[in-house]
Design an enzyme around this catalytic site. Structure first.
Site, PDB file in Angstrom:
ATOM      1  CB  SER A 174      -0.847  -0.042   1.276  1.00  8.97           C
ATOM      2  OG  SER A 174      -1.336   1.236   1.583  1.00  8.97           O
ATOM      3  CE1 TYR A 187      -4.106  -2.243   4.890  1.00  4.88           C
ATOM      4  CE2 TYR A 187      -3.093  -0.122   4.382  1.00  4.88           C
ATOM      5  CZ  TYR A 187      -3.718  -1.285   3.968  1.00  4.88           C
ATOM      6  OH  TYR A 187      -3.949  -1.497   2.627  1.00  4.88           O
TER       7      TYR A 187
HETATM    8  P1  NAP Z   1     -11.438  -5.968   1.006  1.00  8.90           P
HETATM    9  O1  NAP Z   1     -12.462  -5.613   0.008  1.00  8.90           O
HETATM   10  O2  NAP Z   1     -11.658  -5.636   2.432  1.00  8.90           O
HETATM   11  O3  NAP Z   1     -11.098  -7.518   0.852  1.00  8.90           O
HETATM   12  C1  NAP Z   1     -10.172  -8.124   1.720  1.00  8.90           C
HETATM   13  C2  NAP Z   1     -10.183  -9.619   1.520  1.00  8.90           C
HETATM   14  O4  NAP Z   1      -9.325 -10.199   2.514  1.00  8.90           O
HETATM   15  C3  NAP Z   1     -11.560 -10.233   1.703  1.00  8.90           C
HETATM   16  O5  NAP Z   1     -11.738 -11.262   0.770  1.00  8.90           O
HETATM   17  C4  NAP Z   1     -11.490 -10.799   3.109  1.00  8.90           C
HETATM   18  O6  NAP Z   1     -12.351 -11.894   3.338  1.00  8.90           O
HETATM   19  C5  NAP Z   1     -10.035 -11.252   3.154  1.00  8.90           C
HETATM   20  N1  NAP Z   1      -9.619 -11.452   4.535  1.00  8.90           N
HETATM   21  C6  NAP Z   1      -9.628 -10.551   5.545  1.00  8.90           C
HETATM   22  N2  NAP Z   1      -9.255 -11.143   6.683  1.00  8.90           N
HETATM   23  C7  NAP Z   1      -8.995 -12.437   6.400  1.00  8.90           C
HETATM   24  C8  NAP Z   1      -8.601 -13.564   7.177  1.00  8.90           C
HETATM   25  N3  NAP Z   1      -8.439 -13.485   8.502  1.00  8.90           N
HETATM   26  N4  NAP Z   1      -8.419 -14.740   6.554  1.00  8.90           N
HETATM   27  C9  NAP Z   1      -8.621 -14.861   5.234  1.00  8.90           C
HETATM   28  N5  NAP Z   1      -9.026 -13.841   4.446  1.00  8.90           N
HETATM   29  C10 NAP Z   1      -9.216 -12.634   5.028  1.00  8.90           C
HETATM   30  O7  NAP Z   1     -10.043  -5.265   0.656  1.00  8.90           O
HETATM   31  P2  NAP Z   1      -9.401  -4.847  -0.764  1.00  8.90           P
HETATM   32  O8  NAP Z   1      -9.517  -3.394  -0.876  1.00  8.90           O
HETATM   33  O9  NAP Z   1      -9.871  -5.735  -1.839  1.00  8.90           O
HETATM   34  O10 NAP Z   1      -7.862  -5.140  -0.421  1.00  8.90           O
HETATM   35  C11 NAP Z   1      -7.131  -6.206  -0.987  1.00  8.90           C
HETATM   36  C12 NAP Z   1      -5.671  -5.965  -0.698  1.00  8.90           C
HETATM   37  O11 NAP Z   1      -5.253  -4.739  -1.308  1.00  8.90           O
HETATM   38  C13 NAP Z   1      -5.365  -5.801   0.807  1.00  8.90           C
HETATM   39  O12 NAP Z   1      -4.135  -6.423   1.099  1.00  8.90           O
HETATM   40  C14 NAP Z   1      -5.252  -4.295   0.969  1.00  8.90           C
HETATM   41  O13 NAP Z   1      -4.452  -3.955   2.059  1.00  8.90           O
HETATM   42  C15 NAP Z   1      -4.644  -3.890  -0.348  1.00  8.90           C
HETATM   43  N6  NAP Z   1      -4.870  -2.505  -0.739  1.00  8.90           N
HETATM   44  C16 NAP Z   1      -6.110  -2.064  -1.066  1.00  8.90           C
HETATM   45  C17 NAP Z   1      -6.289  -0.738  -1.462  1.00  8.90           C
HETATM   46  C18 NAP Z   1      -7.636  -0.184  -1.848  1.00  8.90           C
HETATM   47  O14 NAP Z   1      -7.745   1.015  -2.106  1.00  8.90           O
HETATM   48  N7  NAP Z   1      -8.680  -1.000  -1.934  1.00  8.90           N
HETATM   49  C19 NAP Z   1      -5.185   0.138  -1.495  1.00  8.90           C
HETATM   50  C20 NAP Z   1      -3.923  -0.344  -1.136  1.00  8.90           C
HETATM   51  C21 NAP Z   1      -3.778  -1.669  -0.782  1.00  8.90           C
HETATM   52  P3  NAP Z   1     -13.873 -11.643   3.850  1.00  8.90           P
HETATM   53  O15 NAP Z   1     -14.539 -10.910   2.717  1.00  8.90           O
HETATM   54  O16 NAP Z   1     -14.383 -13.001   4.049  1.00  8.90           O
HETATM   55  O17 NAP Z   1     -13.766 -10.815   5.074  1.00  8.90           O
END
Ligand code: NAP
Length: 270
Positions: A174, A187
């Site tokens: 990130s 985070y």
């Molecule tokens: P999200 O929509 O919150 O999805 C997160 C995923 O991780 C979900 O499938 C969730 O499962 C899973 N997860 C969370 N806790 C878990 C656990 N204990 N065991 C197994 N799976 C787990 O987030 P996202 O935005 O798609 O983010 C994906 C990645 O990109 C993350 O690493 C995040 O830090 C990174 N990121 C995102 C952004 C952004 O703007 N979106 C920016 C920078 C980095 P459940 O749905 O079942 O909870």
């Protein structure tokens, strides 16, 4: 056994891609043909779209996540699109122990015989608050899911993915992992550690194996996590997970052979 030296020589002979090349990858239809790729957090957000996209470009996808109903929905979508039959691997990364992860390695070996790629995508945000006030239990939980479990799963699956001719392990960072920012607490620290992990794995393996490690920084993307972090933001102002998939496909495809130890920002600030 494949000849590592020959592979290293041939990747060095080809010019590795630049970050711009990775962001703007054109995704030929067969980009991931015959690859077996595990995606963590595959039930929602970026992980869900990465799983669908990898399947669309020819991969067999192994869907790992903590909510089976979400993984089942992704499974059905892939079958509906005519993709190769996926597998569902329910695992809560907060509580999973190392022996369960080693068992997973054995299961994948038995059922698929190979693992070409891992997208470490699962993560949680924790809370946005000064470190002075950060809840210590939540701190430990964020570090466990975002960093420690990522390390454990990588180590447990390493014997298998090292055997792949051109294995690729992609971590998710990130902007606050690259440049830590006030109030982003556990985070930011968890993502800094992930970048360091990718760097150390790269240094420790680059001379002896073809396996490559890189980090993706997706940048602000329209998902639930982003909405929690920026509740006042108009989601329509953000790129969708689909928009950033070229970078995700590129780092898993053989076009990125020779790209190692990079942190690729998919939406760099201009
Ligand atoms: P999200 O929509 O919150 O999805 C997160 C995923 O991780 C979900 O499938 C969730 O499962 C899973 N997860 C969370 N806790 C878990 C656990 N204990 N065991 C197994 N799976 C787990 O987030 P996202 O935005 O798609 O983010 C994906 C990645 O990109 C993350 O690493 C995040 O830090 C990174 N990121 C995102 C952004 C952004 O703007 N979106 C920016 C920078 C980095 P459940 O749905 O079942 O909870």
């Amino acid at each position: 056994m494949h000849n590592n030296t020959e592979h290293l020589a041939s990747s060095a002979a080809n010019q590795p891609l630049t970050h711009d090349d990775i962001r703007n990858f054109t995704m030929p239809d067969n980009s991931l043909e015959d690859k077996i790729i595990l995606i963590t957090g595959a039930g929602a957000g970026i992980g869900r779209v990465a799983a669908l996209t990898y399947a669309r470009y020819g991969a067999t996808v192994l869907l790992l996540g903590r909510t089976s109903s979400k993984l089942e929905a992704v499974y059905d979508e892939i079958e509906g699109l005519g993709g190769k039959q996926p597998a569902i691997l329910p695992m809560d990364l907060e509580h999973a122990n190392y022996s369960e992860m080693q068992q997973l390695e054995g299961l994948i070996r038995k059922e698929f015989g190979r693992l070409d790629g891992i997208l470490h995508n699962a993560g949680i945000l924790g809370e946005l608050t000064p470190l002075e006030m950060y809840d210590v239990d939540l701190f430990a939980k964020v570090m466990k899911i975002n960093t420690t479990a990522t390390f454990m799963l990588t180590q447990a699956l390493l014997p298998l993915v090292k055997e792949a001719p051109n294995g690729s392990i992609v971590f998710t960072s990130s902007s606050v992992g690259t440049h830590p920012r006030a109030f982003w607490g556990a985070y930011a620290l968890s993502k800094q550690a992930v970048e360091g992990m990718s760097d150390i794995f790269t240094q420790e393996t680059e001379k002896t194996t073809n396996l490559r490690f890189n980090c993706i920084n997706p940048g602000g993307t329209r998902t639930n996590m982003r909405a929690h972090a920026f509740p006042g933001e108009d989601p329509k102002s953000l790129k969708t997970p689909e928009d950033i998939m070229p970078g995700y496909v590129c780092l898993m495809s053989d076009d990125s052979i020779g790209v190692r130890g990079q942190v690729v920002a998919l939406q760099p600030k201009v």
